[in-house]
Design an enzyme around this catalytic site. Structure first.
Site, short mmCIF file in Angstrom:
data_model
loop_
_atom_site.label_atom_id
_atom_site.label_comp_id
_atom_site.label_asym_id
_atom_site.label_seq_id
_atom_site.Cartn_x
_atom_site.Cartn_y
_atom_site.Cartn_z
N ASP A 38 5.04 66.57 0.46
CA ASP A 38 3.51 65.99 1.09
C ASP A 38 3.30 66.68 2.29
O ASP A 38 3.15 65.59 3.52
CB ASP A 38 3.93 64.44 1.18
N GLU A 210 -3.59 60.24 -6.65
CA GLU A 210 -3.05 59.92 -5.29
C GLU A 210 -3.43 60.81 -4.30
O GLU A 210 -4.02 62.07 -4.61
CB GLU A 210 -1.54 59.52 -5.41
#
Length: 319
Positions: A38, A210
Site C-alpha cells: 500500500d 478498495e
C-alpha cells in the site's frame, strides 16, 4: 528501382509523427529496500519518501527513503508505540497500521492512516501532520472518520485529493458498500458536510473494491481503485482499474461509459507472470504511479513498483 523524392519522405515522417503512438511508461530501476504494501509516494526537496502498511505483527507505519528516487532504504517506523486512543474505537486493532496516504497542502504534510483488524469494518482513519517530513516531528491530529460493525462502509484506505478550486477532499473505503468521498475543512483537514458514494461493484460477491486514489487533470477527476483481493502472495487477484468524471463527486465512468457505481472500471494493470496482484496504487504529480505487487520470482514478496504515467490523446491513463 524507383526512387522516392525527398519531399515524399518528409511527408511520410510527418504523418508518422502525427499519428498517436502507443506509450509504455518506464519502470523505475528500484534498488535497495523494496518490500512494502500500500505505498504512497512524495518528494520533499531532493528526497523521496514512501509510506506504507507496517509489517505484520510489528508496530507502526513503514517508511522508505531515497536520495535519488531509485535506491531505497528503511527509516524508523511511525508509531513504534500505539496511541491509547485507538483502542477506544478499535479495541482489537492490528499492531501494524495500514494504507497511509501522504500529501502536501497549505504548508503542511498530511498523513492519513488506517487502524483496523483484518476482515472487519470496525476501523478508523487517523491523521498526522508535520511541517517537514525530514524533521521526524509529527503532530497527532487524531480521529478523522470511523466505522463500526453496524456501518455499511469500511473506514480504511484514506486518500487526500485537492480539487481544482483548492479544496481538500478525502476518499476512502474497502468492500462493504464501496468507495466514499467527503469534503474536508481546510483548517482541521477533517470531514465537513455530505458523504458521497462514488464507486461500487454491487454484482460481485462482497463488493471487492478498495484503495481509491483521485487526481485532477485537464478538466477531469480520475478515480483509480483496486479490484478483487490483495494480501495472498502470488495467489492475490488484485488489479488496478480507473474511471473519470467532470465533477469530483461523480459520476465516474470508464472508457466504455459504464458507471463505477455499477461495477465499471477500465483495467490499467492486472499483473503478469512475474508481478502478481498489482494494486493499492498512488498517483503522484499526474506523471508517476506507484503500487505494490507480489514477486513470483522471490517467494511472493510484496514489492513496490514505480512507473512513469502517461496519458493518451483522449485523456486516458496508461503506462
Amino acid at each position: 528501382m524507383k526512387m522516392v523524392k525527398p519531399f515524399v519522405w518528409v511527408m511520410i515522417i510527418f504523418l508518422m509523427l502525427a499519428i498517436p503512438q502507443p506509450a509504455s511508461g518506464a519502470f523505475w530501476n528500484v534498488t535497495g529496500e523494496k518490500m512494502i504494501h500500500d505505498p504512497s509516494l512524495i518528494k520533499e526537496g531532493n528526497t523521496w519518501y514512501v509510506f506504507g502498511t507496517g509489517e505484520a505483527n510489528k508496530n507502526g507505519i513503514r517508511v522508505l527513503r531515497s536520495d535519488n528516487g531509485t535506491n531505497w532504504y528503511t527509516t524508523p517506523v511511525i508509531f513504534p508505540t500505539a496511541p491509547s486512543w485507538w483502542k477506544t474505537y478499535v479495541p482489537n486493532h492490528e499492531s501494524n497500521q495500514w494504507a497511509p496516504d501522504i500529501q502536501y497542502y497549505n504548508g503542511r504534510y498530511w498523513l492519513y492512516y488506517s487502524v483496523s483488524s483484518f476482515g472487519s469494518n470496525n476501523s478508523l482513519i487517523g491523521l498526522l501532520s508535520t511541517h517537514s517530513i525530514s524533521s521526524g516531528q509529527w503532530r497527532d491530529d487524531g480521529l478523522v472518520v470511523r466505522s463500526t460493525s453496524s456501518s455499511n462502509f469500511n473506514a480504511i484506505d484514506g486518500d487526500l485529493v485537492i480539487d481544482k478550486d483548492g479544496n481538500p477532499w478525502l476518499s476512502y473505503g474497502s468492500f462493504w458498500s464501496g468507495i466514499k468521498l467527503t469534503r474536508l475543512d481546510k483548517n482541521t483537514m477533517k470531514p465537513t458536510g455530505s458523504v458521497y458514494s462514488i464507486a461500487s461493484r454491487p454484482n460481485i460477491p462482497n463488493n471487492p473494491i478498495e484503495a481509491p486514489s483521485i487526481t485532477y487533470r485537464n478538466g477531469y477527476y480520475y478515480l483509480f481503485v483496486s479490484f478483487d483481493r490483495c494480501c495472498n502472495g502470488v495467489n492475490s487477484t488484485y488489479k488496478i482499474a480507473y474511471g473519470r468524471s467532470k465533477n469530483i463527486t461523480g459520476p465516474y465512468v470508464d472508457k466504455n461509459g459504464v458507471s463505477m457505481m455499477n461495477g465499471g472500471g477500465t483495467i490499467l494493470d492486472a499483473g503478469n507472470d512475474v508481478w502478481k496482484g498489482p494494486g493499492h496504487q498512488d498517483v503522484y504529480n499526474n506523471n508517476i504511479i506507484i503500487r505494490h505487487a507480489y514477486d513470483a520470482t522471490n517467494n511472493g514478496m510484496p514489492t513496490m513498483l514505480i512507473n512513469d504515467l502517461y496519458w493518451d490523446s483522449q485523456g486516458w491513463p496508461s503506462y
